[in-house]
Design an enzyme around this catalytic site. Sequence first.
Site, PDB file in Angstrom:
ATOM      1  N   LEU B 226      27.117 -19.610  29.451  1.00  0.00           N
ATOM      2  CA  LEU B 226      26.222 -19.164  28.379  1.00  0.00           C
ATOM      3  C   LEU B 226      26.942 -18.991  27.032  1.00  0.00           C
ATOM      4  CD1 LEU B 226      23.298 -18.242  27.768  1.00  0.00           C
ATOM      5  CD2 LEU B 226      24.071 -15.909  28.209  1.00  0.00           C
ATOM      6  N   ASP B 227      26.421 -19.638  25.996  1.00  0.00           N
ATOM      7  CA  ASP B 227      26.939 -19.498  24.624  1.00  0.00           C
ATOM      8  C   ASP B 227      28.416 -19.870  24.493  1.00  0.00           C
ATOM      9  OD1 ASP B 227      24.438 -18.622  23.814  1.00  0.00           O
ATOM     10  OD2 ASP B 227      24.921 -16.527  24.192  1.00  0.00           O
ATOM     11  N   ALA B 228      28.888 -20.706  25.399  1.00  0.00           N
ATOM     12  CA  ALA B 228      30.313 -21.064  25.390  1.00  0.00           C
ATOM     13  C   ALA B 228      30.541 -22.564  25.199  1.00  0.00           C
ATOM     14  CB  ALA B 228      30.968 -20.597  26.683  1.00  0.00           C
TER      15      ALA B 228
END
EC number: 3.5.1.10
Lengths: 283, 283, 283, 283
Positions: B226-228
Site C-alpha cells: 500500500l502506497d509504496a
Amino acid sequence: MKTTILINCPDQSGIISSVTGFIHKKGGNIIYIDQHVDKEAGVFFMRLESDFEKNIPAVKNLKQEFENELAQPYQMEWSLHLGSVKPKMALFVSKYNHCLYDLLSRYNIGELEVEIPFILSNHSDLEYVANQFEIPFFHVPVTKSTKDEAENRQLELLKEYQIDFIVLARYMQIVTSKVIDNYPNKIINIHHSFLPAFAGAKPYHAAFERGVKIIGATSHYVTEELDAGPIIEQDVTTVTHAHSIKDFITKGRDLEKIVLSRAVKLHINRKTMVYNNKTVIFS
Amino acid sequence: MKTTILINCPDQSGIISSVTGFIHKKGGNIIYIDQHVDKEAGVFFMRLESDFEKNIPAVKNLKQEFENELAQPYQMEWSLHLGSVKPKMALFVSKYNHCLYDLLSRYNIGELEVEIPFILSNHSDLEYVANQFEIPFFHVPVTKSTKDEAENRQLELLKEYQIDFIVLARYMQIVTSKVIDNYPNKIINIHHSFLPAFAGAKPYHAAFERGVKIIGATSHYVTEELDAGPIIEQDVTTVTHAHSIKDFITKGRDLEKIVLSRAVKLHINRKTMVYNNKTVIFS
Amino acid sequence: MKTTILINCPDQSGIISSVTGFIHKKGGNIIYIDQHVDKEAGVFFMRLESDFEKNIPAVKNLKQEFENELAQPYQMEWSLHLGSVKPKMALFVSKYNHCLYDLLSRYNIGELEVEIPFILSNHSDLEYVANQFEIPFFHVPVTKSTKDEAENRQLELLKEYQIDFIVLARYMQIVTSKVIDNYPNKIINIHHSFLPAFAGAKPYHAAFERGVKIIGATSHYVTEELDAGPIIEQDVTTVTHAHSIKDFITKGRDLEKIVLSRAVKLHINRKTMVYNNKTVIFS
Amino acid sequence: MKTTILINCPDQSGIISSVTGFIHKKGGNIIYIDQHVDKEAGVFFMRLESDFEKNIPAVKNLKQEFENELAQPYQMEWSLHLGSVKPKMALFVSKYNHCLYDLLSRYNIGELEVEIPFILSNHSDLEYVANQFEIPFFHVPVTKSTKDEAENRQLELLKEYQIDFIVLARYMQIVTSKVIDNYPNKIINIHHSFLPAFAGAKPYHAAFERGVKIIGATSHYVTEELDAGPIIEQDVTTVTHAHSIKDFITKGRDLEKIVLSRAVKLHINRKTMVYNNKTVIFS
C-alpha cells in the site's frame, strides 16, 4: 522601549480585550498582535509587540501588575521580553561548515539579534571558521565512553556563558536528556529530511532509495525522541532520477542552511510557542 | 509519423550511437533523445522521439529489424509507440469529484491525448459528472463480502473496453493483486500525502497531528504494498498552525488534482519507465 | 579522462548519430547526452559528456578530427572541455557580503570546481572576507571621472590572472562594453528582482510600491543593455503586505545568494549555452 | 452568529483595545483578530471575526453603536458582514474553460460560499458548461461598435441579479470605467503573467521571447489602468528552454485556475482590503 509578550492560557471570551486594555492603560502602544486558538485543546495563544515610553525601572512593576491583573485570573503562562536584550546563542557543530558559515555571515551583517559566546564541536575541523569570525571555540570530543563527561563539560560551558538557547548546526551527535532537560524548547536542530519521512541516520540515502521526487529539510526543537520534536520550519526542493545521492547531499545543503537560519530567526524574534509537541509560529 | 521508443538494457558503451545510427539509417529524424544510466544497477534507459516519413505498413518491418539488430544484441526491453494511437484510460472514483473534474476538463479541451471509455465507481454519487461529460458510468459497489466479485466485474469491463491503463482519481478502495497483476505499472494512484510520510488512511489527520509546516500529494504506480509503489510525481504546499484539518483537506485537493494530472500526462506521453520500484521520468 | 563537448549548428537530420558514432569510434563512452532544437531558429544544441581512456596528447588529434569530420560538414560552433582543467573565476563585489560568503563557503568545501585568483571591489569594506579565505583582494575605486581608468585596471588584472569568467556578486557598478566585449557571455550578474520586472536600480523598493505578493532574483549574463542579458537562473519567494522594504531586502538576500550560486555552478559545469539572448540550460 | 468586521482608519494608540473592548461588552466572542499598520501611510487595518449569541434584529443596533462609539471618533471606514449572507458572484468568460470548470467544481462541492446567479460571455462557446452546472448563461457579444451597448446590457444584468462582485475567468475583453466605477475593488481578474512583468496582450509569448525560467499568474482587482490594479494573489512555475509557447500556455492554465480560485476565496471570505492600489490580505 519595544516589548514582546507571549501568552498561552485556557481559551475563554474576553482575553484579547482584557490584555489590550491593560497595555493601553499602562501607556503602551500595540504595534502588532497575533493570536491563535487551538480549538481541540481549548488553548489560547497570543503574541503582542508593544511600544512603551516608560523607563526600564517600571518594567518590574508592569510585570507584577500583569501577573496580578491578568496572568492569575486567566491562568496564563506568559513571558515578557525587552527588545534591548539580546539572547545568547551557542552553536554546536561537527564537520560540515555550510550551516555554520550561513549563520555567521548573517550574524556578521547584523541580521541576527543575538550574541554568540562560543562555538562548540566534537571535532576540531571547524576551528578555523570560528577563528575567521573571532568567536571562542571549544573542542569537546565525544566517544561512547566519554559521552557523559562531554555533556557535563557542555553544561558547564552553557552555564558559564549564560547561554539562552543552542543551535545544532549539523552537530552529528545525539543530545541526551541530561542537556535537553536544562534547555526545554531551547535546542534547535536541523534534520536533512522532510520529517516525519526519513527520521534518523542517512536520510538522503533513504530518500534516494525510495525514489522520491522532492527532498526536504526540517528544523525542530530537540526532544528526547529522535527527530520527533516540535517542527519550526520546513522547506523542500525537487530532485529527479538523474540526481545521485551526492547530488541530494549538495542540493540538501542549501535547504539545510536556509531552513535552519529561518528557524533561528523565528526563535530569536520570539515568534515561536510550543504546545503539545507542535509549534505556533507567529507572523 | 511520430514514433516514441523506450528502451532499457544493461549499460555498455556504444548503445546510443548504435540506436541513433539505426534510426538515421531507417530514414527517421530524431526529434528528442533523453537517456539515463542507473550506475548502481548498471542499467541504461533511453527515450527517443523520431519522425519517420514511412507509412504504417513499414512499422512492422521496423520493429522486426530493431529486434534483430539492437534489442537482441543489447538484451533490451523495449517498446515502440505510434503517435497516432491514443491509449485508453479508465477512471476509478469514489465520492470526491475534484480530481475527476480536473481530468475531464483537461480531456475536454484536448490536453490529454487519450480515450476515456468509461468511469467506474463503488458509489453512484459521481454519476452526474459522467453524464455531464457524456462518458459511460459503471456503478460497481464493493463490500467486504463482494470485493472479489466486484474485481471480477472490473476486470471484465477493463477487458471489454480494451483499457490500457487505470487512473484511481481518489478511488477510496484498496486494489488487490488480482487487478494489479493484470496492469503492472499501469494503475496510477494519487495519495494525499508527501510519501513516504503518512502512508495509509487519513494522512491529513496524521500530518495535522505531527504539526508539519508543509503538506504534499504523491502520484505513484500501484503495487501490492500500500502506497509504496514507484513515485511518478509529488508536490507540496505550506500550512501553518492556524490551519485546521479541514483546511488541510481543502488545500490538499488542489495539490491532489494537479499532481495526479501531471502524472497522468507523463504516462500518456510515455515519459515514465519503472525500474527497481523507482521511476525514470523523461523530460 | 572526462570530456565535455558543446555544439550548436543548423538543425538537420543525422547529427546525433554522426556525433555519437564519432565518439564511439574514437573509444569514448558517452556518459550523458542532452540535446535541444530551437525550432523557430532552426538551431540544434548538444552537450555530451564522454569518458575517454586515451591520454591527453591524443586530445589534439581528437579535436582536429572532430573539426574535419563533424564541425565543418555540419557548420558547427563547438568547444571541448577537459574535466581536469579548472576555470579561473574572478569575483567582483561592492559592500554586501552575503553572495561573497556563500560562494566562498562553497568553494571552501570543494563544491565549486574553480580557481579564484582574486576578489576585486570598488570599496575596501570586504577586504576582511578575502583575508579570511586568503584570497588576493584588489581595491579598484570607481568614480565617474575614473571609471575608464578603473576598467583599464580591471582588464589588466583579468588578463594577468588569465581569468576565464567574472562573477558580479552584488557589484553595484555598471560594467561597460569595454569589459563586456572581452568577456562575452562570461560575466554573470545577480539582479535582485524577478526580471524583466523591476530592472534597474532599487528593485525591492519598486516591488514594494507595486504591492507584489512574490519577489525574485535573476542571474544572467551581462550584455550592454542593463539587466537584459540571457537569463541563467531565477527563483522567487512569497511576501505579504506585512513585509517592509527592509524585510524584502532581508528575504531577498537568501534568494540572491542561492540563485547566483546555482548560475555559477551551471556555468562552471558547462551546462549553459547562449543563443539569441536566451540560454539553453542542460540538465 | 458569525460576524466579520473590516476596519481601516488613521493609525493611533488604543484602537485595538477600544474595538476588542466594544465587542466584548456587546457579548461577542472574538474568534480571530488580524491587524496591520501601513507605517508610511499611517493607516491602521483590522479584520475581526466574532461570534455573537444575539439575534439578527440586534445587528442594526450593533451597527449604530459601533458607528457612534468607534467609527466616528476614530474616523473609520468599516463594514460588517454576517456569516449567514452569501455574496452573489457573476462569472464573465470568453472561450477558455479551465478557470470556469475549476470555479464551478469548487462551487459544486461547497468550497465557495457564494451564489452564482449567472455566467456571461461575449461568445457562446462555453454555454454548454453553464448548462452542465445548470446556471443561467447570457451571451452578450462585444464588437468595437457595440461595446457601449454590451456594457449597458452587462450593467442591467448585474443590477437585476443584485451581483456583489464579478470574476473575469479569462474574459478576454477590456472592461471600461463604465462598469468598473460601479464595482470598485469588486472585479477580480486573472492575468497570465507574473505582473508587473508582461502586462497586456500575449504575455506567454513575451515571456518565451525573453527567455525567463519562471512563469507566473496574477489575480488582481480591475482598475482603469490595464493589469495595474491591486494584486490579490500570485504564483509561479518553472519553465525551461525546452518548453514551447504552447507548453507555457498549458502549464500556465494550471497556475491561472489555482491563483484565480485562491483570490476569489480570499474575496468571499472578506480577507482582502484595498489601500493605495495595494491589498492587505488577512490570514
